[in-house]
Design a protein around this motif. Sequence first.
Motif, short mmCIF file in Angstrom:
data_model
loop_
_atom_site.label_atom_id
_atom_site.label_comp_id
_atom_site.label_asym_id
_atom_site.label_seq_id
_atom_site.Cartn_x
_atom_site.Cartn_y
_atom_site.Cartn_z
N GLU A 485 0.83 -1.20 0.00
CA GLU A 485 0.00 0.00 0.00
C GLU A 485 0.87 1.26 0.00
OE1 GLU A 485 -3.29 -0.09 -0.13
OE2 GLU A 485 -3.37 -2.29 -0.03
N VAL A 486 0.28 2.36 -0.48
CA VAL A 486 0.95 3.67 -0.41
C VAL A 486 0.54 4.31 0.91
CG1 VAL A 486 1.15 5.95 -1.44
CG2 VAL A 486 1.01 3.92 -2.90
N GLU A 487 1.52 4.59 1.76
CA GLU A 487 1.24 5.10 3.10
C GLU A 487 2.12 6.32 3.40
OE1 GLU A 487 1.80 1.87 5.79
OE2 GLU A 487 0.41 0.54 4.73
N ASP A 488 1.76 7.04 4.46
CA ASP A 488 2.54 8.20 4.90
C ASP A 488 3.81 7.70 5.57
OD1 ASP A 488 3.62 10.36 6.48
OD2 ASP A 488 1.74 11.44 6.12
N MET A 489 4.94 7.88 4.93
CA MET A 489 6.19 7.33 5.43
C MET A 489 6.75 8.09 6.63
SD MET A 489 6.94 4.54 4.10
CE MET A 489 5.45 3.82 3.44
N TRP A 490 6.41 9.35 6.76
CA TRP A 490 6.87 10.09 7.95
C TRP A 490 6.19 9.52 9.19
CZ3 TRP A 490 10.80 13.17 9.04
CH2 TRP A 490 10.80 13.82 10.27
N GLU A 491 4.90 9.26 9.09
CA GLU A 491 4.18 8.66 10.22
C GLU A 491 4.65 7.24 10.48
OE1 GLU A 491 -0.01 8.93 9.62
OE2 GLU A 491 -0.05 11.12 9.76
N ASN A 492 5.05 6.54 9.44
CA ASN A 492 5.54 5.16 9.59
C ASN A 492 6.98 5.10 10.11
OD1 ASN A 492 3.10 4.43 8.54
ND2 ASN A 492 3.91 3.20 6.85
N GLY A 493 7.64 6.25 10.18
CA GLY A 493 9.01 6.28 10.70
C GLY A 493 10.06 5.86 9.69
N VAL A 494 9.69 5.85 8.40
CA VAL A 494 10.68 5.54 7.36
C VAL A 494 11.25 6.86 6.87
CG1 VAL A 494 11.11 4.41 5.14
CG2 VAL A 494 9.40 3.47 6.71
N ILE A 495 12.37 7.26 7.46
CA ILE A 495 12.94 8.59 7.18
C ILE A 495 14.44 8.49 6.96
CG2 ILE A 495 11.18 9.95 8.37
CD1 ILE A 495 12.81 9.88 10.88
N GLU A 496 14.97 9.48 6.24
CA GLU A 496 16.39 9.50 5.91
C GLU A 496 16.91 10.93 6.02
OE1 GLU A 496 17.44 6.88 2.33
OE2 GLU A 496 15.34 7.40 1.97
N PRO A 497 18.21 11.11 6.27
CA PRO A 497 18.78 12.46 6.26
C PRO A 497 18.67 13.07 4.86
CG PRO A 497 20.29 10.90 7.31
CD PRO A 497 19.20 10.10 6.68
N LEU A 498 18.41 14.36 4.80
CA LEU A 498 18.30 15.06 3.51
C LEU A 498 19.59 14.91 2.70
CD1 LEU A 498 16.94 17.09 1.57
CD2 LEU A 498 17.89 18.93 2.97
N ARG A 499 20.73 14.91 3.39
CA ARG A 499 22.02 14.87 2.68
C ARG A 499 22.19 13.57 1.88
NH1 ARG A 499 27.73 15.15 5.71
NH2 ARG A 499 26.54 16.41 7.20
N VAL A 500 21.56 12.49 2.33
CA VAL A 500 21.64 11.22 1.60
C VAL A 500 21.05 11.38 0.21
CG1 VAL A 500 20.78 8.85 1.51
CG2 VAL A 500 21.64 9.77 3.67
N LYS A 501 19.90 12.04 0.12
CA LYS A 501 19.24 12.23 -1.18
C LYS A 501 19.99 13.22 -2.05
CE LYS A 501 15.87 9.41 -0.55
NZ LYS A 501 15.94 8.11 -1.26
N ILE A 502 20.45 14.32 -1.44
CA ILE A 502 21.17 15.33 -2.22
C ILE A 502 22.45 14.75 -2.81
CG2 ILE A 502 22.47 17.49 -2.04
CD1 ILE A 502 20.39 18.49 -0.06
N GLN A 503 23.18 14.01 -1.98
CA GLN A 503 24.44 13.42 -2.44
C GLN A 503 24.19 12.41 -3.56
OE1 GLN A 503 27.61 14.20 -1.33
NE2 GLN A 503 28.35 12.88 -2.96
N ALA A 504 23.15 11.59 -3.41
CA ALA A 504 22.83 10.58 -4.43
C ALA A 504 22.49 11.24 -5.76
CB ALA A 504 21.68 9.70 -3.95
N ILE A 505 21.67 12.28 -5.72
CA ILE A 505 21.27 12.97 -6.96
C ILE A 505 22.47 13.64 -7.62
CG2 ILE A 505 19.96 14.94 -7.85
CD1 ILE A 505 17.74 14.17 -5.82
#
Length: 553
Positions: A485-505
């Motif tokens: 299912e598509v769920e709210d990941m912030w409420e589910n506690g599935v979170i990552e540091p912003l820098r992880v995404k910026i560095q990957a991109i």
Amino acid sequence: MAAQLGGQPIIILKEGTERIRGREARSNNIIAAKAVAAAIRTTLGPKGMDKMLVGGGDITITNDGVTILREMDIEHPAAKMLVEVAKTQDDEVGDGTTTAAVLTGELLVRAEELLEQDVHPTVIVAGYRIAAEKAVEFLGDITYTITENDTAALLNIAKTAMTGKGAEGLKEKLAGIVVEAIRSIVDEEDGKKSVDIDNIKIEKKVGRSVEGSELIRGIVLDKNKAHHQMQDRVTDAKIALITRPIEFSKMELDAEIKISTPGELAHYLDQEEQIVRDIVNRIETAGANVVLCQLGIDDIAQHFLAKAGILAIERVEKKDIERVARATGANLITSVDDFEASDIGSAGLVELRGHGEDKMLYIKECSNPRAVSILIRGGTEHVLDSTERALEDALRAVGVAIEDETLVSGAGSPEIELALRLNEYASTLKGREQLAVIKFAQALEVIPKTLAENAGLDPIDMLVELRSQHEKGKKDGGLNVFTGEVEDMWENGVIEPLRVKIQAINSATEAAIMILRIDDVLAATGGMEHGGECGPGGCGMGGMGGMPPGMMM
């Protein structure tokens, strides 16, 4: 390679040099990079599969992207760029290595589609740069801010980083260890926090289960005492850290000592013994009852230290000595002739645990340790190595989160949000760069698509549902691979540091651009490397680490 001038050939490169130009050169490089990305794509996400890497008699079982790429014997120069992307991602943020490599491969897949439509590579490069810059800008709109005291968020970051890795079963306990360890070593200067992961020592010991892993508010060393008569346990420990050998100083000059009688020999030996005794007396007078020496301790010195009731450990690595200094407040002693009681560190307890030669030194109960240890337990070496890799990813992710204090939701939600916004932004562009921005947006969707594929879900249905939720304004909507299912990941506690995404991109974009800008490949006799050949199938695919011909890993 030769050129013609008035009918006269001019030799530019030595005979036998292979040259591939234009579309063929670019195509070969893209194929190689795509093959590497495809190799690790199945490891992405909580339900990603593992790889068994066999070489030189060693076996590694992992789904950690950077570990797989490091162990693979990749020789193709373009493919090596993906390895560098993963290494950079690992060095900078610790997590997201597979994401970065897979995204690089997908950016090249989409670029290839434009190349087939005769869009010039420089146009694609310009569009990709615009898209990457805008993607980072859009990421700022979907972030959350936390502080070092947000325990729940930090625990969720650690658990997200460990999800899908070998420590999955006990990630609740290990996440607690990770957060407490990172908090212990946070430094602050001019209001800016910094975390040096080197101040956390990870020690592995086979035996018991992973559940027996623990955080020691101090340092654990896989060392035994220097002399069997020394005590195994010291309470209220006063610790001296000596970086020089504890021994009678040998003459460094080319000198010669002439001894003609037994009496002179006895006198010389007595002098040598007295010098060592004086060194031990200085250590004892300073108040130390535990000595850690970076180099060796002379047999005579060991004897006197044991008689003085001092527990001594020799040949401790420099990095471990420095960690003990941070944990106990001790200063490094570079000369046993000149140190004071103020150089001595303290710990509530120093003890040796274990049986026979299988003993470990625990330095515990430090009042305010600036360095700590994590002792990992496990039934086999493979379990220990897998747990260590998961912990290292989690430690770096939590450290980055504390330094930056900005997070985003995980499970593919940022990529879908960025894809939608980039598509909207592309419509405002007038040149052909618009096509490249659209392809960049499509490439970002490879992350949620791969998560769905690896979980056995229908990727098209999942992408449609994710887009639908995000178009309704649910920017944290991500794919729960366990429920489908598509769920709210912030409420589910599935979170990552912003820098992880910026560095990957950023890393993926730079690598893709570098490969797209190559239009000429010159290979010396024998091919790319190690005898690989440039043939109709492309340069260096024989350099894909000894893989069977035609097999894309």
